[in-house]
Design a protein around this motif. Structure first.
Motif, short mmCIF file in Angstrom:
data_model
loop_
_atom_site.label_atom_id
_atom_site.label_comp_id
_atom_site.label_asym_id
_atom_site.label_seq_id
_atom_site.Cartn_x
_atom_site.Cartn_y
_atom_site.Cartn_z
N GLY A 7 0.72 -1.20 -0.05
CA GLY A 7 -0.07 0.22 0.09
C GLY A 7 0.75 1.15 -0.01
O GLY A 7 0.91 1.75 -1.12
N ARG A 8 1.28 1.84 1.23
CA ARG A 8 2.07 2.92 1.11
C ARG A 8 3.35 3.10 0.57
O ARG A 8 3.26 4.15 -0.40
CB ARG A 8 2.24 3.33 2.95
N ALA A 11 2.27 3.28 -3.16
CA ALA A 11 1.73 4.68 -3.78
C ALA A 11 2.58 5.60 -3.79
O ALA A 11 2.73 6.36 -4.77
CB ALA A 11 0.56 5.06 -2.46
N ARG A 12 3.82 5.72 -2.97
CA ARG A 12 4.76 6.64 -3.17
C ARG A 12 5.57 6.33 -4.39
O ARG A 12 6.15 7.26 -5.12
CB ARG A 12 5.95 6.51 -2.00
N THR A 14 4.18 5.18 -7.16
CA THR A 14 3.27 5.55 -8.35
C THR A 14 3.64 6.94 -8.57
O THR A 14 3.59 7.70 -9.73
CB THR A 14 1.74 5.25 -8.16
N ASP A 15 3.67 7.82 -7.51
CA ASP A 15 3.95 9.19 -7.60
C ASP A 15 5.19 9.41 -8.36
O ASP A 15 5.29 10.34 -9.15
CB ASP A 15 3.95 9.87 -6.22
N PRO A 20 -0.11 8.83 -9.76
CA PRO A 20 -0.55 8.67 -8.77
C PRO A 20 -1.57 7.70 -8.34
O PRO A 20 -2.66 8.15 -8.86
CB PRO A 20 -0.53 10.24 -8.23
N THR A 21 -1.47 7.07 -7.34
CA THR A 21 -2.54 6.23 -6.94
C THR A 21 -2.57 5.85 -5.44
O THR A 21 -1.56 5.93 -4.70
CB THR A 21 -2.44 4.72 -7.58
N SER A 22 -3.64 5.84 -4.76
CA SER A 22 -3.79 5.97 -3.41
C SER A 22 -3.37 4.19 -2.87
O SER A 22 -3.55 3.50 -3.64
CB SER A 22 -5.34 6.27 -2.83
N ARG A 23 -3.10 4.05 -1.83
CA ARG A 23 -2.87 2.91 -1.17
C ARG A 23 -3.85 2.19 -1.20
O ARG A 23 -3.85 0.63 -1.43
CB ARG A 23 -2.16 3.02 0.29
N ASN A 24 -5.25 2.50 -0.97
CA ASN A 24 -6.40 1.62 -0.79
C ASN A 24 -6.65 1.19 -2.37
O ASN A 24 -7.19 0.05 -2.40
CB ASN A 24 -7.65 2.58 -0.38
N THR A 25 -6.44 1.87 -3.36
CA THR A 25 -6.64 1.43 -4.55
C THR A 25 -5.59 0.17 -4.95
O THR A 25 -6.16 -0.94 -5.57
CB THR A 25 -6.51 2.60 -5.76
#
Length: 414
Positions: A7-8, A11-12, A14-15, A20-25
């Motif tokens: 997750g976290r 997400a970093r 993907t940035d 950019p994508t959220s950890r929940n996605t």
């Protein structure tokens, strides 16, 4: 990215990639992935992993031939494993450790399969039993004292005074006794002496009846009976053997039934034994060191360790018997001679003075077929242990917050 970093961290990443994508996605994407296609396994390895160490454990199953994980079960119960195995009738071999729930689950779920006990676990359990045997005979680790060239001198008789010289209470009482009798000889009355010395009349009477200061001894310096008295000979012996660690000695006598705390043992060592000389010479090897030498191939030992081990075995027949049993078991492990195990168990159970080795042999009898198969066939649980280590890495990467489903997806797909 989600399978690699979860997750976290994902997400970093993907940035960084500009998407950019959220950890929940990312976690939802992982959960939506289908399980990988798995061919019907023939050789399955089974072991436990910690979902929450000390509280929640699961089961990991690995195809030993392809070295790929097959499934993660949410617990380590025999019923769960039996249900999983019963759905796959093509399984012929189950590699496992000696945990009873895995043995029961494999027996009920795959009665047609051959169960194989992992050789590393067998060798590890033998090492634990050997260390207990060596510790039981730790007195043999000290070299036998050389005979003296001259007869020892007779010890001087102990002083008749019950009070130790140099102690402030003893010296103060001697000084008061001397002053009291000097004042009496000078013609002072007892009441006058009591006023001058600031003593009660009863104390003055006791001083007057005592011709010497030692007669005033009323038990302050006598060794009062304590719970430690029964263990003092053992403490003295261990001190002479070179063990000066108060905590270790307290643990040893606590196993023998000593009910009190560590402070009494520490005080006895510091006040009574600290000044006694210890035997001069090289420090004897520890029980763990001797066990390591026993479990090491003789050709791999350095010369100094080989000489020390030879001296220890020559000094203790029980440890010499233990060494022979360890070497015989090592040959069975390395040469896959499982057919010799029943005779080895019979010999180990008959060994005197080695109760831990006898218990180890007795436990092997409870799982004899799997142990014989483990010492006869080339299969083992090494690849399963590797995946357990990988699961630990994935858990650390997710800070231990991964549920069973997310962890299962990452283990099977990553």
């Amino acid at each position: 990215i989600g399978l690699a970093l979860a997750g976290r961290a994902g997400a970093r990443m993907t940035d960084v990639f500009g998407a950019p994508t959220s950890r929940n996605t990312l976690l939802r994407l992982i959960a939506s992935l289908p399980d990988p296609p798995v061919t019907a396994p023939r050789v399955v390895g089974v072991d436990e992993y910690a979902q929450c160490k000390g509280r929640i454990y699961g089961t990991v199953l690995v195809d030993v031939e392809t070295r790929r994980p097959i499934d993660l079960l949410p617990d380590r119960e025999a019923d769960t494993l039996a249900a999983w195995l019963s759905e796959r009738p093509g399984i012929e071999i189950v590699c496992r450790d000696r945990a009873p729930f895995f043995a029961e689950g494999a027996t009920r779920g795959a009665p047609q399969a051959t169960q194989i006990a992992d050789r590393w676990h067998l060798w590890h359990n033998l090492g634990e039993a050997a260390e207990k045997c060596v510790y039981r005979h730790r007195g043999c680790l000290h070299p036998a004292p050389a005979p003296p060239d001259e007869p020892p001198e007779e010890p001087e008789p102990a002083a008749s005074s019950p009070w130790p010289t140099g102690h402030r209470f003893a010296e103060r009482t001697r000084a008061k006794h001397s002053t009291f009798h000097a004042l009496l000889k000078a013609g002072h009355s007892k009441r006058s002496v009591a006023r001058q010395l600031g003593m009660t009349l009863n104390t003055i009477l006791r001083f007057s009846r005592a011709a010497t200061p030692e007669e005033l001894f009323t038990g302050q310096w006598q060794s009062r009976a304590t719970k430690l008295d029964a263990y003092k000979p053992y403490l003295d012996l261990r001190w002479q053997e070179g063990c000066t660690n108060a905590w270790k000695l307290w643990e040893e006598i606590r196993e023998q039934g000593y009910p009190d705390g560590y402070g009494n043992v520490r005080n006895y060592l510091s006040r009574t034994l600290r000044g006694k000389p210890q035997p001069v010479g090289p420090r004897p090897p520890s029980a763990r060191a001797v066990t390591r030498w026993l479990l090491t191939h003789p050709d791999a030992l350095v010369e100094s360790h080989r000489i020390q081990l030879k001296a220890v075995l020559a000094n203790c027949p029980e440890l010499d018997v233990l060494a022979k049993h360890v070497r015989t078991f090592a040959h069975m492990v390395t040469d896959l001679q499982g057919d010799l195990l029943p005779e080895w168990i019979k010999s180990a159970r008959a060994a005197t003075g080695l109760p831990s080795l006898s218990r180890f042999a007795h436990h092997l009898e409870r799982d004899l077929d799997a142990v014989v198969a483990g010492l006869s066939q080339p299969w083992n649980s090494g690849v399963v242990e590797a995946h357990v280590n990988r699961i630990k890495m994935l858990k650390r990467q997710m800070f231990g917050r991964a549920g069973c489903e997310l962890l299962r997806k990452r283990v099977l797909l990553a």
